[in-house]
Design a protein around this motif. Structure first.
Motif, short mmCIF file in Angstrom:
data_model
loop_
_atom_site.label_atom_id
_atom_site.label_comp_id
_atom_site.label_asym_id
_atom_site.label_seq_id
_atom_site.Cartn_x
_atom_site.Cartn_y
_atom_site.Cartn_z
N VAL B 170 0.84 -1.20 0.00
CA VAL B 170 0.00 0.00 0.00
C VAL B 170 0.88 1.25 0.00
O VAL B 170 0.60 2.23 -0.70
CB VAL B 170 -0.97 0.01 1.20
N TYR B 171 1.95 1.21 0.75
CA TYR B 171 2.91 2.32 0.75
C TYR B 171 3.42 2.58 -0.66
O TYR B 171 3.48 3.72 -1.13
CB TYR B 171 4.06 1.98 1.71
N ASN B 172 3.78 1.49 -1.37
CA ASN B 172 4.23 1.65 -2.76
C ASN B 172 3.12 2.24 -3.62
O ASN B 172 3.36 3.12 -4.46
CB ASN B 172 4.65 0.29 -3.35
N ALA B 173 1.89 1.76 -3.43
CA ALA B 173 0.77 2.28 -4.21
C ALA B 173 0.62 3.78 -4.02
O ALA B 173 0.40 4.53 -4.97
CB ALA B 173 -0.52 1.57 -3.81
N GLU B 174 0.76 4.21 -2.79
CA GLU B 174 0.63 5.64 -2.50
C GLU B 174 1.77 6.43 -3.14
O GLU B 174 1.55 7.51 -3.68
CB GLU B 174 0.57 5.86 -0.98
N ARG B 175 2.96 5.86 -3.12
CA ARG B 175 4.10 6.54 -3.78
C ARG B 175 3.86 6.73 -5.27
O ARG B 175 4.27 7.72 -5.85
CB ARG B 175 5.38 5.72 -3.61
N PHE B 176 3.17 5.76 -5.88
CA PHE B 176 2.88 5.87 -7.31
C PHE B 176 1.54 6.53 -7.59
O PHE B 176 1.05 6.54 -8.72
CB PHE B 176 2.95 4.48 -7.98
N LYS B 177 0.93 7.09 -6.53
CA LYS B 177 -0.32 7.83 -6.66
C LYS B 177 -1.45 6.99 -7.28
O LYS B 177 -2.23 7.47 -8.10
CB LYS B 177 -0.12 9.13 -7.47
N VAL B 178 -1.51 5.74 -6.87
CA VAL B 178 -2.63 4.90 -7.25
C VAL B 178 -3.88 5.40 -6.53
O VAL B 178 -3.82 5.79 -5.36
CB VAL B 178 -2.33 3.43 -6.86
N ASP B 179 -4.99 5.40 -7.23
CA ASP B 179 -6.25 5.86 -6.64
C ASP B 179 -6.79 4.79 -5.69
O ASP B 179 -7.41 3.82 -6.12
CB ASP B 179 -7.26 6.15 -7.77
N MET B 180 -6.55 4.98 -4.40
CA MET B 180 -6.91 3.96 -3.43
C MET B 180 -8.40 3.95 -3.07
O MET B 180 -8.86 3.07 -2.35
CB MET B 180 -6.07 4.14 -2.15
N SER B 181 -9.15 4.92 -3.58
CA SER B 181 -10.57 4.98 -3.23
C SER B 181 -11.32 3.76 -3.76
O SER B 181 -12.40 3.43 -3.27
CB SER B 181 -11.20 6.27 -3.77
N ARG B 182 -10.73 3.09 -4.74
CA ARG B 182 -11.39 1.92 -5.33
C ARG B 182 -11.21 0.68 -4.46
O ARG B 182 -11.77 -0.36 -4.76
CB ARG B 182 -10.80 1.64 -6.71
#
Lengths: 218, 216
Positions: B170-182
């Motif tokens: 999840v940390y990596n996802a946030e670094r790559f600005k993945v839209d976590m709202s999904r």
């Protein structure tokens, strides 16, 4: 929980999928009969992309296995489940350090090589796919060769067949398909040569599966 | 036999795979020494002959423990689990154990290897879209699976290797600005986990090699 006898396990796989082949080998080594339901990764744009298969595996990949009333995906998770519920013959050494070595070899292949050269990724890479695949296979095999020189006896880790051997053979098959120069990896070659003579590896080979096309049959 | 030396972790503050191992050590209450391998500095310290002797795959993490050297984060963690069984990081039941491993493997084989530094350096300009693509693909599958398996944590109500793999991803996802709202289930699980000491103390923002400008 039901105590009814389990129905035959079902493997959703593809003849040429190295990850599916790992599971076929494991079933064969354990003497477990199973049914195959082929999922053709190329036909119809890829049968793994149907809603029907997505319900079986949300990751839309093979292999998936239905066994003991549950559906599992990820070849190493499947194989470890089989190992833990059908312990004979063993596929992991008794000693934790040797088990660590087996897992390192499996993970180099299952995380470090195969995911970088599977069909999905190569389709995204496009024109340079062969060099890309060769690069990652070479990189992984360059690491495996010295590791195996340390760990191998008759097989990848000592003298008993393990999950490491189950992962190695299908990856060598992939390497050969991509025309990787195997002369640099004598230990890998020697191990593969021994293993491919064993029944469980032969009967599960891509050349003789229910979905093997006529022109690729042994 | 001589008293065992402390385990040594060769890692990098921002390596999600190294973070997995840090979490496992913390959950088990095992003290260890960290040796930083800066994967960006000097062209990448993982590429030295010295480190190649530690890990021929030239990646972090690697761990020296009980007189042996191990690589591959999940192999390391399972070795720790098998030799230091408390508290457990895998459920007792084989079916639940399989669910844990599926989640771990989706992350450790299906997502992270496609978005690590080595691969995205080869991808070049399109690296952010490439990384987002593979994280999204994996999280779409995980969201679906976790809805079935999760209680308080990824599988039921006990912390497992699945949680250890999830938080760094999840940390990596946030670094790559993945839209976590999904991914509401992933977000909920991550939110619970990052409040736990073992996950906080091991966070990339507070490691010995965390650069000043990235410290918590």
């Amino acid at each position: 929980l039901s105590s009814k006898p389990s129905i035959t396990p079902v493997l959703y796989g593809y003849f040429r999928s190295s990850c599916s082949w790992r599971v076929r080998i494991a079933f064969a080594l354990k003497g477990i009969e199973y049914e195959q339901k082929p999922v053709n990764l190329i036909k119809d744009g890829g049968q793994q992309l149907t809603d029907q298969f997505k319900a079986i595996n949300p990751m839309q990949q093979v292999p998936a296995v239905t066994i003991d009333g549950i559906t599992l995906s990820q070849s190493l998770a499947i194989i470890q489940y089989i190992e833990e519920t059908r312990p004979e013959p063993r596929l992991l050494p008794a000693d934790p350090k040797q088990r660590g070595q087996v897992r390192i070899i499996c993970d180099i292949i299952a995380s470090g090589i195969q995911p970088l050269q599977n069909l999905y990724v190569l389709q995204k890479i496009g024109a340079e796919k062969v060099q890309w695949a060769q690069h990652f296979i070479n990189r992984g095999f360059e690491a495996l060769e010295p590791i195996l020189k340390q760990t191998a006896g008759k097989y990848c880790v000592g003298d008993e067949i393990s999950m490491a051997d189950i992962c190695l053979v299908p990856q060598v098959y992939n390497a050969e398909r991509f025309k990787v120069d195997m002369s640099q990896f004598p230990t890998i070659r020697r191990l593969n040569q021994t293993l491919t003579e064993i029944d469980a590896f032969k009967v599960s080979h891509p050349s003789c599966q229910p979905d093997t096309p006529d022109d690729l049959q042994a």
